[in-house]
Design a protein around this motif. Structure first.
Motif, PDB file in Angstrom:
ATOM      1  N   CYS A  20      55.803  43.800 -69.481  1.00  0.00           N
ATOM      2  CA  CYS A  20      56.249  42.844 -68.682  1.00  0.00           C
ATOM      3  C   CYS A  20      55.087  42.349 -67.791  1.00  0.00           C
ATOM      4  CB  CYS A  20      57.371  43.412 -67.852  1.00  0.00           C
ATOM      5  SG  CYS A  20      58.879  43.604 -68.981  1.00  0.00           S
ATOM      6  N   ILE A  21      54.343  43.270 -67.118  1.00  0.00           N
ATOM      7  CA  ILE A  21      53.253  43.072 -65.950  1.00  0.00           C
ATOM      8  C   ILE A  21      52.259  42.037 -66.553  1.00  0.00           C
ATOM      9  CG2 ILE A  21      51.405  43.858 -64.495  1.00  0.00           C
ATOM     10  CD1 ILE A  21      53.232  46.476 -64.304  1.00  0.00           C
ATOM     11  N   ALA A  22      51.856  42.532 -68.046  1.00  0.00           N
ATOM     12  CA  ALA A  22      50.848  41.556 -68.839  1.00  0.00           C
ATOM     13  C   ALA A  22      51.456  40.270 -68.900  1.00  0.00           C
ATOM     14  CB  ALA A  22      50.736  42.238 -70.145  1.00  0.00           C
ATOM     15  N   VAL A  23      52.617  40.001 -68.844  1.00  0.00           N
ATOM     16  CA  VAL A  23      53.334  38.504 -69.287  1.00  0.00           C
ATOM     17  C   VAL A  23      52.931  37.637 -67.819  1.00  0.00           C
ATOM     18  CG1 VAL A  23      55.259  37.142 -69.526  1.00  0.00           C
ATOM     19  CG2 VAL A  23      55.179  39.228 -70.727  1.00  0.00           C
ATOM     20  N   VAL A  24      53.161  38.464 -66.937  1.00  0.00           N
ATOM     21  CA  VAL A  24      52.809  37.810 -65.625  1.00  0.00           C
ATOM     22  C   VAL A  24      51.381  37.453 -65.346  1.00  0.00           C
ATOM     23  CG1 VAL A  24      53.016  38.271 -63.122  1.00  0.00           C
ATOM     24  CG2 VAL A  24      54.860  38.983 -64.217  1.00  0.00           C
ATOM     25  N   PHE A  25      50.552  38.346 -65.745  1.00  0.00           N
ATOM     26  CA  PHE A  25      49.216  37.996 -65.743  1.00  0.00           C
ATOM     27  C   PHE A  25      48.759  36.700 -66.607  1.00  0.00           C
ATOM     28  CE2 PHE A  25      48.631  41.941 -63.543  1.00  0.00           C
ATOM     29  CZ  PHE A  25      48.075  41.762 -62.276  1.00  0.00           C
ATOM     30  N   VAL A  26      49.161  37.005 -67.668  1.00  0.00           N
ATOM     31  CA  VAL A  26      48.981  35.821 -68.634  1.00  0.00           C
ATOM     32  C   VAL A  26      49.429  34.531 -68.203  1.00  0.00           C
ATOM     33  CG1 VAL A  26      49.439  34.816 -71.125  1.00  0.00           C
ATOM     34  CG2 VAL A  26      49.194  37.291 -70.833  1.00  0.00           C
ATOM     35  N   SER A  27      50.687  34.466 -67.710  1.00  0.00           N
ATOM     36  CA  SER A  27      50.923  32.989 -66.989  1.00  0.00           C
ATOM     37  C   SER A  27      50.021  32.700 -65.790  1.00  0.00           C
ATOM     38  CB  SER A  27      52.413  33.416 -66.379  1.00  0.00           C
ATOM     39  OG  SER A  27      52.555  34.160 -65.331  1.00  0.00           O
ATOM     40  N   LYS A  28      49.226  33.538 -65.162  1.00  0.00           N
ATOM     41  CA  LYS A  28      48.302  33.300 -64.334  1.00  0.00           C
ATOM     42  C   LYS A  28      46.976  33.101 -64.731  1.00  0.00           C
ATOM     43  CE  LYS A  28      50.814  35.840 -60.471  1.00  0.00           C
ATOM     44  NZ  LYS A  28      50.901  36.520 -59.690  1.00  0.00           N
ATOM     45  N   GLU A  32      42.186  39.266 -68.290  1.00  0.00           N
ATOM     46  CA  GLU A  32      41.391  40.569 -68.178  1.00  0.00           C
ATOM     47  C   GLU A  32      42.554  41.608 -67.777  1.00  0.00           C
ATOM     48  OE1 GLU A  32      37.252  42.706 -67.394  1.00  0.00           O
ATOM     49  OE2 GLU A  32      37.689  40.870 -66.055  1.00  0.00           O
ATOM     50  N   MET A  33      43.380  41.103 -66.550  1.00  0.00           N
ATOM     51  CA  MET A  33      44.475  42.208 -66.267  1.00  0.00           C
ATOM     52  C   MET A  33      45.499  42.358 -67.337  1.00  0.00           C
ATOM     53  SD  MET A  33      43.643  43.684 -63.373  1.00  0.00           S
ATOM     54  CE  MET A  33      45.111  44.373 -62.963  1.00  0.00           C
ATOM     55  N   ALA A  34      45.564  41.276 -68.063  1.00  0.00           N
ATOM     56  CA  ALA A  34      46.700  41.392 -69.058  1.00  0.00           C
ATOM     57  C   ALA A  34      46.399  42.188 -70.315  1.00  0.00           C
ATOM     58  CB  ALA A  34      46.914  39.994 -69.657  1.00  0.00           C
ATOM     59  N   PHE A  35      45.091  42.364 -70.475  1.00  0.00           N
ATOM     60  CA  PHE A  35      44.391  43.107 -71.376  1.00  0.00           C
ATOM     61  C   PHE A  35      44.438  44.561 -71.237  1.00  0.00           C
ATOM     62  CE2 PHE A  35      41.193  45.689 -73.772  1.00  0.00           C
ATOM     63  CZ  PHE A  35      40.992  45.152 -74.681  1.00  0.00           C
ATOM     64  N   PHE A  36      44.354  44.842 -69.670  1.00  0.00           N
ATOM     65  CA  PHE A  36      44.362  46.231 -69.537  1.00  0.00           C
ATOM     66  C   PHE A  36      45.683  46.743 -69.365  1.00  0.00           C
ATOM     67  CE2 PHE A  36      45.652  48.911 -65.600  1.00  0.00           C
ATOM     68  CZ  PHE A  36      44.755  49.915 -65.687  1.00  0.00           C
ATOM     69  N   VAL A  38      48.340  45.729 -71.326  1.00  0.00           N
ATOM     70  CA  VAL A  38      48.595  45.886 -72.556  1.00  0.00           C
ATOM     71  C   VAL A  38      47.970  47.240 -73.452  1.00  0.00           C
ATOM     72  CG1 VAL A  38      48.155  44.709 -75.183  1.00  0.00           C
ATOM     73  CG2 VAL A  38      49.094  43.404 -73.239  1.00  0.00           C
ATOM     74  N   SER A  39      46.797  47.403 -72.881  1.00  0.00           N
ATOM     75  CA  SER A  39      46.202  48.506 -73.433  1.00  0.00           C
ATOM     76  C   SER A  39      46.693  50.026 -72.664  1.00  0.00           C
ATOM     77  CB  SER A  39      44.699  48.676 -72.947  1.00  0.00           C
ATOM     78  OG  SER A  39      43.906  47.586 -73.432  1.00  0.00           O
ATOM     79  N   LEU A  40      47.242  49.834 -71.667  1.00  0.00           N
ATOM     80  CA  LEU A  40      47.966  50.950 -70.922  1.00  0.00           C
ATOM     81  C   LEU A  40      49.429  51.092 -71.809  1.00  0.00           C
ATOM     82  CD1 LEU A  40      48.053  53.256 -68.779  1.00  0.00           C
ATOM     83  CD2 LEU A  40      49.111  51.226 -67.284  1.00  0.00           C
ATOM     84  N   GLY A  41      49.842  49.788 -71.916  1.00  0.00           N
ATOM     85  CA  GLY A  41      51.104  50.037 -72.724  1.00  0.00           C
ATOM     86  C   GLY A  41      50.957  50.803 -74.010  1.00  0.00           C
ATOM     87  N   ILE A  42      49.967  50.279 -74.661  1.00  0.00           N
ATOM     88  CA  ILE A  42      49.665  50.785 -76.091  1.00  0.00           C
ATOM     89  C   ILE A  42      49.510  52.367 -75.944  1.00  0.00           C
ATOM     90  CG2 ILE A  42      47.901  50.785 -77.868  1.00  0.00           C
ATOM     91  CD1 ILE A  42      47.810  47.935 -77.497  1.00  0.00           C
ATOM     92  N   PHE A  43      48.602  52.654 -74.801  1.00  0.00           N
ATOM     93  CA  PHE A  43      48.568  54.152 -74.699  1.00  0.00           C
ATOM     94  C   PHE A  43      49.912  54.865 -74.493  1.00  0.00           C
ATOM     95  CE2 PHE A  43      48.122  57.731 -71.415  1.00  0.00           C
ATOM     96  CZ  PHE A  43      47.491  58.247 -71.802  1.00  0.00           C
ATOM     97  N   PHE A  44      50.918  54.369 -73.698  1.00  0.00           N
ATOM     98  CA  PHE A  44      52.244  54.929 -73.541  1.00  0.00           C
ATOM     99  C   PHE A  44      52.941  54.996 -74.634  1.00  0.00           C
ATOM    100  CE2 PHE A  44      52.002  53.684 -68.988  1.00  0.00           C
ATOM    101  CZ  PHE A  44      51.515  54.781 -68.440  1.00  0.00           C
ATOM    102  N   ASP A  45      52.729  54.035 -75.715  1.00  0.00           N
ATOM    103  CA  ASP A  45      53.378  53.794 -76.845  1.00  0.00           C
ATOM    104  C   ASP A  45      52.790  54.863 -77.934  1.00  0.00           C
ATOM    105  OD1 ASP A  45      55.160  52.514 -79.338  1.00  0.00           O
ATOM    106  OD2 ASP A  45      52.919  51.709 -80.020  1.00  0.00           O
ATOM    107  N   VAL A  77      53.619  39.439 -75.487  1.00  0.00           N
ATOM    108  CA  VAL A  77      52.245  38.878 -74.833  1.00  0.00           C
ATOM    109  C   VAL A  77      51.096  38.096 -75.729  1.00  0.00           C
ATOM    110  CG1 VAL A  77      50.075  40.027 -73.456  1.00  0.00           C
ATOM    111  CG2 VAL A  77      52.675  40.780 -73.320  1.00  0.00           C
ATOM    112  N   PRO A  78      50.937  38.806 -76.900  1.00  0.00           N
ATOM    113  CA  PRO A  78      49.817  37.927 -77.645  1.00  0.00           C
ATOM    114  C   PRO A  78      50.157  36.619 -78.130  1.00  0.00           C
ATOM    115  CG  PRO A  78      50.677  39.693 -78.972  1.00  0.00           C
ATOM    116  CD  PRO A  78      51.143  40.120 -77.501  1.00  0.00           C
ATOM    117  N   GLY A  79      51.365  36.584 -78.363  1.00  0.00           N
ATOM    118  CA  GLY A  79      51.875  35.102 -78.598  1.00  0.00           C
ATOM    119  C   GLY A  79      51.782  34.051 -77.158  1.00  0.00           C
ATOM    120  N   PHE A  80      52.041  34.567 -76.154  1.00  0.00           N
ATOM    121  CA  PHE A  80      51.752  34.002 -75.045  1.00  0.00           C
ATOM    122  C   PHE A  80      50.256  33.501 -74.521  1.00  0.00           C
ATOM    123  CE2 PHE A  80      53.187  33.825 -70.250  1.00  0.00           C
ATOM    124  CZ  PHE A  80      52.907  32.451 -70.028  1.00  0.00           C
TER     125      PHE A  80
END
Length: 240
Positions: A20-28, A32-36, A38-45, A77-80
Motif C-alpha cells: 500500500c505504501i509503495a502504491v502511494v510512492f508510485v503515484s508520486k 526508488e522508495m516504491a522499489f524499497f 516492494v522489496s521489504l514486502g517480498i521479504f515479509f512474504d 504496484v508493478p502494473g501501476f
C-alpha cells in the motif's frame, strides 16, 4: 490465547502494508522508495511461510491472505509502475484512443492475479515454480524506471528504447505471459550441501551477486532475465 498462530498472518499483513505504501510512492513518481517497500514486502512474504511452518500453524486463511497481500505488492504496484511509464511515453499523444494507452500497463496486474489464483490450486509448484513468480516479476518491472533514471547516459543510450510506448507494451505483454507460461523454473532451494547436486543454483547465485554488486538496479533486471533463460536452457538439456 495462542500468540504464535497470529505471527505468520501478521507478517503477511505487513507485506500488504508495504504494498500500500509503495502504491502511494508510485503515484508520486518516487520509484526508488516504491522499489524499497516492494522489496521489504517480498521479504515479509518469504518469512510468513517460514514462521507458519516453524510454528506449525499453516492453514487456508494464511494461504488466502498471502495471495491477497501479493496481489497488491506484486500485482497492483508493478502494473501501476508500468502505467506511469507508459503515461510518460505518451505524454505528447493525449488525444484520441492513445489517451487510454497507459492503462494497458495494468495487464501486468491482470496477469499477476491470474497467476496467484492458479498457484493456489496448482499442486506441481511445491518445490519449484512453473512460470515466473509474481515477486520476481514485480522487482523486474520496478527496476525499469530506476535503470532509466540512473543509467541513461552516453554509454548506455540504448536504454532509451525503454521509453518508447510500444516497447513498454511488448514488455507488459511478455510479463503477463511469462507469469503464466508453462515454463518450469529451477528451484533455488539447496537440499544437499555439495556442489554436484547444486551446481546450477550455486552458479546462478554467484553470478547474481556479482550483477547486483556491480550494476545495482540494472543488475536486478538482468538477474530476473538470467533466471528465466537459465531455466529454459536447463529444461532443454534435461530433454536431451
Amino acid at each position: 490465547m495462542n500468540i504464535k498462530k497470529h505471527i505468520p498472518n501478521t507478517i503477511t499483513l505487513l507485506n500488504l502494508f508495504c504494498g500500500c505504501i509503495a502504491v502511494v510512492f508510485v503515484s508520486k513518481n518516487q520509484f526508488e522508495m516504491a522499489f524499497f517497500f516492494v522489496s521489504l514486502g517480498i521479504f515479509f512474504d518469504f518469512f510468513d511461510g517460514f514462521f507458519a511452518r516453524l510454528f506449525k500453524v499453516t492453514g487456508e486463511l494464511g494461504l488466502q491472505l498471502d495471495s491477497l497481500a501479493d496481489m497488491v505488492t506484486s500485482g497492483v504496484v508493478p502494473g501501476f509502475v508500468m502505467f506511469k511509464m507508459m503515461q510518460s511515453s505518451s505524454v505528447a499523444m493525449s488525444e484520441g484512443y492513445l489517451q487510454f494507452f497507459p492503462y494497458l500497463g495494468f495487464i501486468i496486474t491482470l496477469g499477476s492475479c491470474y497467476r496467484l489464483a492458479k498457484f493456489n490450486i496448482d499442486t506441481r509448484q511445491t518445490d519449484s515454480f512453473i512460470g515466473l513468480p509474481t515477486p520476481a516479476n514485480a522487482l523486474f518491472i520496478l527496476s525499469l524506471p530506476l535503470v532509466l533514471q540512473y543509467y541513461s547516459n552516453d554509454s548506455l543510450a540504448v536504454l532509451e528504447i525503454f521509453t518508447e510506448k510500444w516497447v513498454l507494451l511488448v514488455i507488459t505483454l511478455f510479463s503477463a505471459y511469462v507469469l503464466n507460461a508453462e515454463i518450469p523454473l529451477f528451484s533455488l532451494k539447496i537440499k544437499k550441501f555439495n556442489f554436484k547436486d547444486n551446481a546450477l543454483q550455486i552458479i546462478f547465485l554467484a553470478i547474481s551477486v556479482l550483477l547486483l554488486f556491480f550494476l545495482q538496479y540494472f543488475g536486478v533486471a538482468l538477474v530476473i532475465i538470467f533466471y528465466v533463460l537459465l531455466s529454459v536452457i536447463n529444461n532443454m538439456l534435461k530433454k536431451k
